[in-house]
Scaffold this active site. Structure first.
Site, PDB file in Angstrom:
ATOM      1  N   LYS A 121      -5.935   4.009  19.266  1.00  0.00           N
ATOM      2  CA  LYS A 121      -5.504   4.905  17.431  1.00  0.00           C
ATOM      3  C   LYS A 121      -6.672   5.384  17.845  1.00  0.00           C
ATOM      4  O   LYS A 121      -6.618   6.470  17.453  1.00  0.00           O
ATOM      5  CB  LYS A 121      -5.011   4.418  16.832  1.00  0.00           C
ATOM      6  N   HIS A 139      -7.132   7.952  20.324  1.00  0.00           N
ATOM      7  CA  HIS A 139      -6.850   9.480  19.926  1.00  0.00           C
ATOM      8  C   HIS A 139      -6.954   9.882  18.963  1.00  0.00           C
ATOM      9  O   HIS A 139      -7.487  11.554  19.024  1.00  0.00           O
ATOM     10  CB  HIS A 139      -5.197   8.805  18.935  1.00  0.00           C
ATOM     11  N   ASN A 140      -7.391   9.508  17.709  1.00  0.00           N
ATOM     12  CA  ASN A 140      -8.728  10.427  17.043  1.00  0.00           C
ATOM     13  C   ASN A 140      -9.703  11.317  17.211  1.00  0.00           C
ATOM     14  O   ASN A 140      -9.994  11.820  16.959  1.00  0.00           O
ATOM     15  CB  ASN A 140      -8.825   9.391  15.701  1.00  0.00           C
ATOM     16  N   GLY A 167       0.131  11.596  10.062  1.00  0.00           N
ATOM     17  CA  GLY A 167      -0.408  12.347   9.179  1.00  0.00           C
ATOM     18  C   GLY A 167       1.110  11.727   7.798  1.00  0.00           C
ATOM     19  O   GLY A 167       1.901  10.581   8.243  1.00  0.00           O
ATOM     20  N   GLU A 208      -8.995  13.685  19.164  1.00  0.00           N
ATOM     21  CA  GLU A 208      -8.280  14.755  17.371  1.00  0.00           C
ATOM     22  C   GLU A 208      -9.566  15.782  17.253  1.00  0.00           C
ATOM     23  O   GLU A 208      -9.788  16.770  16.577  1.00  0.00           O
ATOM     24  CB  GLU A 208      -7.672  13.961  16.407  1.00  0.00           C
ATOM     25  N   SER A 254      -0.176   7.263  14.112  1.00  0.00           N
ATOM     26  CA  SER A 254       0.275   8.776  13.430  1.00  0.00           C
ATOM     27  C   SER A 254       0.738   9.847  13.636  1.00  0.00           C
ATOM     28  O   SER A 254       2.078   9.333  13.714  1.00  0.00           O
ATOM     29  CB  SER A 254      -1.515   9.267  14.565  1.00  0.00           C
ATOM     30  N   MET A 307      -0.036   7.186   3.317  1.00  0.00           N
ATOM     31  CA  MET A 307       1.013   6.764   4.684  1.00  0.00           C
ATOM     32  C   MET A 307       2.321   5.820   4.470  1.00  0.00           C
ATOM     33  O   MET A 307       3.263   6.018   5.070  1.00  0.00           O
ATOM     34  CB  MET A 307      -0.243   6.301   5.660  1.00  0.00           C
ATOM     35  N   GLY A 347       0.978  -1.017   0.047  1.00  0.00           N
ATOM     36  CA  GLY A 347      -0.015   0.129   0.224  1.00  0.00           C
ATOM     37  C   GLY A 347       0.938   1.051  -0.082  1.00  0.00           C
ATOM     38  O   GLY A 347       1.095   1.436   0.886  1.00  0.00           O
ATOM     39  N   LEU A 348       1.248   1.908  -1.518  1.00  0.00           N
ATOM     40  CA  LEU A 348       2.232   2.472  -1.676  1.00  0.00           C
ATOM     41  C   LEU A 348       0.765   4.426  -1.346  1.00  0.00           C
ATOM     42  O   LEU A 348       1.622   4.888  -2.599  1.00  0.00           O
ATOM     43  CB  LEU A 348       3.224   2.616  -2.481  1.00  0.00           C
TER      44      LEU A 348
HETATM   45  N1  LIG Z   1      -3.404  10.169   5.505  1.00  0.00           N
HETATM   46  C1  LIG Z   1      -2.694   9.731   7.146  1.00  0.00           C
HETATM   47  O1  LIG Z   1      -3.185  11.037   7.851  1.00  0.00           O
HETATM   48  C2  LIG Z   1      -3.919   8.822   7.987  1.00  0.00           C
HETATM   49  C3  LIG Z   1      -4.304   7.548   6.969  1.00  0.00           C
HETATM   50  N2  LIG Z   1      -4.007   6.647   8.070  1.00  0.00           N
HETATM   51  C4  LIG Z   1      -4.646   5.124   8.194  1.00  0.00           C
HETATM   52  O2  LIG Z   1      -3.532   4.398   7.251  1.00  0.00           O
HETATM   53  C5  LIG Z   1      -4.036   3.725   5.778  1.00  0.00           C
HETATM   54  C6  LIG Z   1      -4.311   4.041   4.588  1.00  0.00           C
HETATM   55  O3  LIG Z   1      -4.293   5.680   3.997  1.00  0.00           O
HETATM   56  P1  LIG Z   1      -3.603   6.726   3.343  1.00  0.00           P
HETATM   57  O4  LIG Z   1      -2.561   6.142   2.097  1.00  0.00           O
HETATM   58  O5  LIG Z   1      -4.025   8.090   3.300  1.00  0.00           O
HETATM   59  O6  LIG Z   1      -4.472   6.089   2.267  1.00  0.00           O
HETATM   60  P2  LIG Z   1      -4.420   6.465   0.618  1.00  0.00           P
HETATM   61  O7  LIG Z   1      -5.652   6.381   0.034  1.00  0.00           O
HETATM   62  O8  LIG Z   1      -3.442   7.854   0.124  1.00  0.00           O
HETATM   63  O9  LIG Z   1      -3.833   5.499  -0.018  1.00  0.00           O
HETATM   64  C7  LIG Z   1      -4.768   3.983  -0.215  1.00  0.00           C
HETATM   65  C8  LIG Z   1      -3.645   2.716  -0.623  1.00  0.00           C
HETATM   66  O10 LIG Z   1      -4.841   2.053  -0.238  1.00  0.00           O
HETATM   67  C9  LIG Z   1      -4.333   0.654  -1.383  1.00  0.00           C
HETATM   68  N3  LIG Z   1      -5.922   0.208  -1.646  1.00  0.00           N
HETATM   69  C10 LIG Z   1      -7.155   0.660  -1.472  1.00  0.00           C
HETATM   70  N4  LIG Z   1      -7.633  -0.126  -1.783  1.00  0.00           N
HETATM   71  C11 LIG Z   1      -7.158  -1.380  -1.501  1.00  0.00           C
HETATM   72  C12 LIG Z   1      -8.279  -2.444  -2.037  1.00  0.00           C
HETATM   73  N5  LIG Z   1      -9.441  -2.884  -2.172  1.00  0.00           N
HETATM   74  N6  LIG Z   1      -7.157  -3.395  -2.233  1.00  0.00           N
HETATM   75  C13 LIG Z   1      -5.896  -3.393  -1.587  1.00  0.00           C
HETATM   76  N7  LIG Z   1      -4.903  -1.711  -1.831  1.00  0.00           N
HETATM   77  C14 LIG Z   1      -6.022  -1.068  -1.846  1.00  0.00           C
HETATM   78  C15 LIG Z   1      -4.049   2.150  -2.121  1.00  0.00           C
HETATM   79  O11 LIG Z   1      -3.916   1.141  -3.409  1.00  0.00           O
HETATM   80  P3  LIG Z   1      -4.053   1.677  -5.129  1.00  0.00           P
HETATM   81  O12 LIG Z   1      -2.878   2.888  -5.353  1.00  0.00           O
HETATM   82  O13 LIG Z   1      -3.957   0.453  -5.683  1.00  0.00           O
HETATM   83  O14 LIG Z   1      -5.853   2.172  -4.724  1.00  0.00           O
HETATM   84  C16 LIG Z   1      -3.122   2.861  -1.481  1.00  0.00           C
HETATM   85  O15 LIG Z   1      -2.275   2.081  -2.116  1.00  0.00           O
HETATM   86  C17 LIG Z   1      -5.988   3.884   5.861  1.00  0.00           C
HETATM   87  O16 LIG Z   1      -6.571   2.894   6.787  1.00  0.00           O
HETATM   88  C18 LIG Z   1      -6.162   5.461   6.970  1.00  0.00           C
HETATM   89  O17 LIG Z   1      -7.251   5.208   7.610  1.00  0.00           O
HETATM   90  C19 LIG Z   1      -3.432   6.828   9.422  1.00  0.00           C
HETATM   91  C20 LIG Z   1      -3.089   7.481  10.182  1.00  0.00           C
HETATM   92  C21 LIG Z   1      -2.343   9.096   9.142  1.00  0.00           C
HETATM   93  O1  LIG Z   2      -5.729   8.651  11.344  1.00  0.00           O
HETATM   94  C1  LIG Z   2      -5.688  10.124  11.090  1.00  0.00           C
HETATM   95  C2  LIG Z   2      -5.145  11.355  11.604  1.00  0.00           C
HETATM   96  O2  LIG Z   2      -4.437  10.786  12.967  1.00  0.00           O
HETATM   97  C3  LIG Z   2      -6.434  10.049   9.496  1.00  0.00           C
HETATM   98  O3  LIG Z   2      -5.916  11.847   8.903  1.00  0.00           O
HETATM   99  C4  LIG Z   2      -7.862  10.173  10.102  1.00  0.00           C
HETATM  100  O4  LIG Z   2      -7.917  10.370   8.673  1.00  0.00           O
HETATM  101  C5  LIG Z   2      -8.199  11.158   9.830  1.00  0.00           C
HETATM  102  O5  LIG Z   2      -9.992  10.905  10.547  1.00  0.00           O
HETATM  103  P1  LIG Z   2     -10.716  11.532   8.956  1.00  0.00           P
HETATM  104  O6  LIG Z   2     -10.100  11.911   8.311  1.00  0.00           O
HETATM  105  O7  LIG Z   2     -12.276  11.418  10.156  1.00  0.00           O
HETATM  106  O8  LIG Z   2     -10.624  13.548  10.199  1.00  0.00           O
END
Ligand SMILES: NC(=O)C1=CN([C@@H]2O[C@H](COP(=O)(O)OP(=O)(O)OC[C@H]3O[C@@H](n4cnc5c(N)ncnc54)[C@H](OP(=O)(O)O)[C@@H]3O)[C@@H](O)[C@H]2O)C=CC1
Ligand SMILES: O=C(CO)[C@H](O)[C@H](O)COP(=O)(O)O
Length: 474
Positions: free
Chosen positions: A184, A187-188, A132, A191, A130, A14, A10-11
């Site tokens: 977590k 935490h949110n 971002g 938040e 956590s 995050m 998952g690139l």
């Molecule tokens: N953004 C944030 O601030 C934070 C996010 N998180 C959590 O981290 C996780 C990833 O978030 P984030 O990086 O922001 O998300 P993104 O939307 O940036 O990336 C999503 C990733 O998930 C993959 N994906 C989505 N659906 C599928 C599927 N059905 N099968 C396989 N891969 C899939 C995507 O692959 P593809 O490229 O193929 O679409 C992509 O690599 C989530 O659970 C999020 O809640 C946690 C802390 C902070």
């Molecule tokens: O985990 C996080 C920060 O700590 C993510 O940014 C999360 O997506 C925040 O929650 P929401 O999207 O519901 O505002």
């Protein structure tokens, strides 16, 4: 080719940053993403870390690229995609490999995955991350749930990539199965409350005092030098200072007043309710986001009631600003107290023995709610604060100083017509919590009147009924 030490699936925002962080700390990492183009783009942008990254285009390739026993981080969209990845990984991994779900999973899903994987030979870790994008790249706060043994196997790499607070890593093992994802989630939830309260104060400054974004930004920036020092206040000041390149207007003025949510805030509230622990400030924040999302309905209501707006708040501006600063501080304390109380309840319910001092400590850097106040909380919990943060001596003093301001701000905002749901919930929680004799004597009587539920008498044992006469218990 030399094998990688760890893998990541998952690139996205995050995952890609976490992978670079791991690589930068000297751990060769194999990566896979569902959409091939994203893997290619990641590799292309990996710069000086290119040699530390092994791009893979199938899970078989990923498994073959990592030295067993393989730790593999899954950082994809929470929910079904995680189950699908785990299922697919089961076909390519071997005994003793470790699957780490690092997304924002619902801890109940994490518990289910633990039980589904038990006896499979694979080890599972549910890990909250956590911070971002920036945190993932340069040091997040990491909350781990799983067996202590599994934590020991990944501790070195996770502590290395985590944020540091005065050299102390902001990564820790918090308990078995869903403990990390539960923490977590809370935490949110905190938040959400923190952000909502900041937005409420912004609303008072904008509509009650008629201040512009830049001036409000300066207020937040000044507050960030004092007791409110925190990441969220810091970024709020930056947001308010920024201009929109398209229009030249302050960017905050061109953004729609409609905030989304992905689930963790709502889960915090659901779990608090299930545990019977009030988390009213968090609940108000979740409800405020929901209300924000029904923009059309709100606009129709504005027409129906007439555009009353918010009336101007007059008086000594410096004194008002001081009150707003202290009100926000008091509101935050109440929200944190609720969050920690929910974790304490869950800890008992799920036999986790959640270490409150450690949780406060690993939130001091890296995470979105990091703040100066968390260091005081860490000290309070280390000193034995247990029932509720509001009972810790340090916080009694802080609240004694700050609650009059919260009271004045809620009162003045309500009079002016400025909605302050999270701040007023925080105040009501504080007032109810500190009231030795409340008003539920009347509720006991009402319940007995209509339902013969009985009531307790002051200073006497047993259940009693009231002299309600005919028409009662009907
Ligand atoms: N953004 C944030 O601030 C934070 C996010 N998180 C959590 O981290 C996780 C990833 O978030 P984030 O990086 O922001 O998300 P993104 O939307 O940036 O990336 C999503 C990733 O998930 C993959 N994906 C989505 N659906 C599928 C599927 N059905 N099968 C396989 N891969 C899939 C995507 O692959 P593809 O490229 O193929 O679409 C992509 O690599 C989530 O659970 C999020 O809640 C946690 C802390 C902070
Ligand atoms: O985990 C996080 C920060 O700590 C993510 O940014 C999360 O997506 C925040 O929650 P929401 O999207 O519901 O505002």
């Amino acid at each position: 080719m030399e094998k990688a030490e760890i893998g990541l699936i998952g690139l996205g925002t995050m995952g890609s940053n976490l992978a670079l962080n791991i690589a930068e700390h000297g751990h060769r990492i194999a990566v896979f993403n569902r959409t091939r183009a994203r893997t290619d783009a990641f590799v292309e942008n990996s710069g000086a870390l290119r040699d530390m990254v092994v791009p893979c285009y199938s899970l078989e390739e990923l498994a073959a690229a990592i030295r067993p026993p393989r730790p593999i981080i899954i950082m994809v969209l929470a929910g079904k995609p995680v189950d699908e990845q785990i299922e697919a990984l089961r076909g390519v991994l071997s005994d003793n490999d470790i699957v780490i779900d690092a997304g924002n999973a619902n801890f109940r899903d994490t518990m289910r995955r633990f039980s589904e994987l038990s006896g499979s030979g694979l080890t599972f870790i549910g890990m909250g991350v956590s911070g971002g994008e920036e945190g993932a790249r340069h040091g997040p706060s990491i909350m781990v749930g799983g067996t202590e043994d599994s934590w020991k196997r990944v501790e070195k790499v996770l502590t290395a990539i985590s944020a540091k607070f005065k050299d102390e890593p902001c990564a820790a093992w918090l308990g078995t199965d869903g403990a990390g994802h539960f923490v977590k989630t809370i935490h949110n939830g905190i938040e959400y409350a923190d952000m909502q309260m900041i937005a409420e104060i912004y609303g008072i400054l904008r509509d009650g005092l008629g201040m512009g974004p830049k001036e409000i930004g300066t207020v937040f920036s000044n507050w960030n030098k004092g007791r409110l020092n925190s990441y969220l206040i810091e970024i709020t000041a930056k947001v308010l200072a920024a201009d929109d390149p398209k229009t030249g207007k302050p960017v905050v003025d061109v953004i729609l007043d409609r905030a989304g949510q992905k689930g963790t805030g709502k889960w915090s509230v659901i779990e608090a309710q299930q545990l019977g622990i009030p988390a009213t400030a968090i609940e108000a924040a979740v409800a405020a986001r929901v209300l924000s999302s029904i923009k059309d309905e709100r606009q129709a209501a504005e027409k129906a009631y007439g555009n009353i707006g918010v009336t101007r708040i007059s008086g000594d501006k410096d004194a008002l600003l001081k009150d707003l600063e202290l009100a926000l501080f008091a509101g935050k304390i109440a929200a944190y107290a609720q969050g920690f109380a929910v974790m304490s309840g869950a800890s008992k319910e799920f036999n986790w023995s959640l270490p409150m001092p450690t949780i406060a400590k690993i939130w001091r850097a890296g995470c979105i709610i990091r703040s100066q106040m968390l260091d005081t909380m860490a000290e309070a919990f280390s000193g034995g604060a247990s029932t509720n943060l509001l009972m810790a001596p340090a916080f009694i003093s802080l609240m004694q100083e700050a609650h009059p301001s919260l009271r004045r701000v809620v009162a003045r905002a309500s009079e002016a017509g400025a909605p302050v749901p999270a701040l007023s919930s925080a105040l009501a929680y504080f007032d109810s919590y500190r009231q030795g004799r409340g008003t539920s004597n009347l509720i006991q009587a009402q319940r007995d009147f209509f339902g013969a539920h009985g009531f307790e008498r002051i200073g006497e044992q047993g259940a009693f009924h009231g002299p309600w006469g005919s028409g009662a218990a009907g």
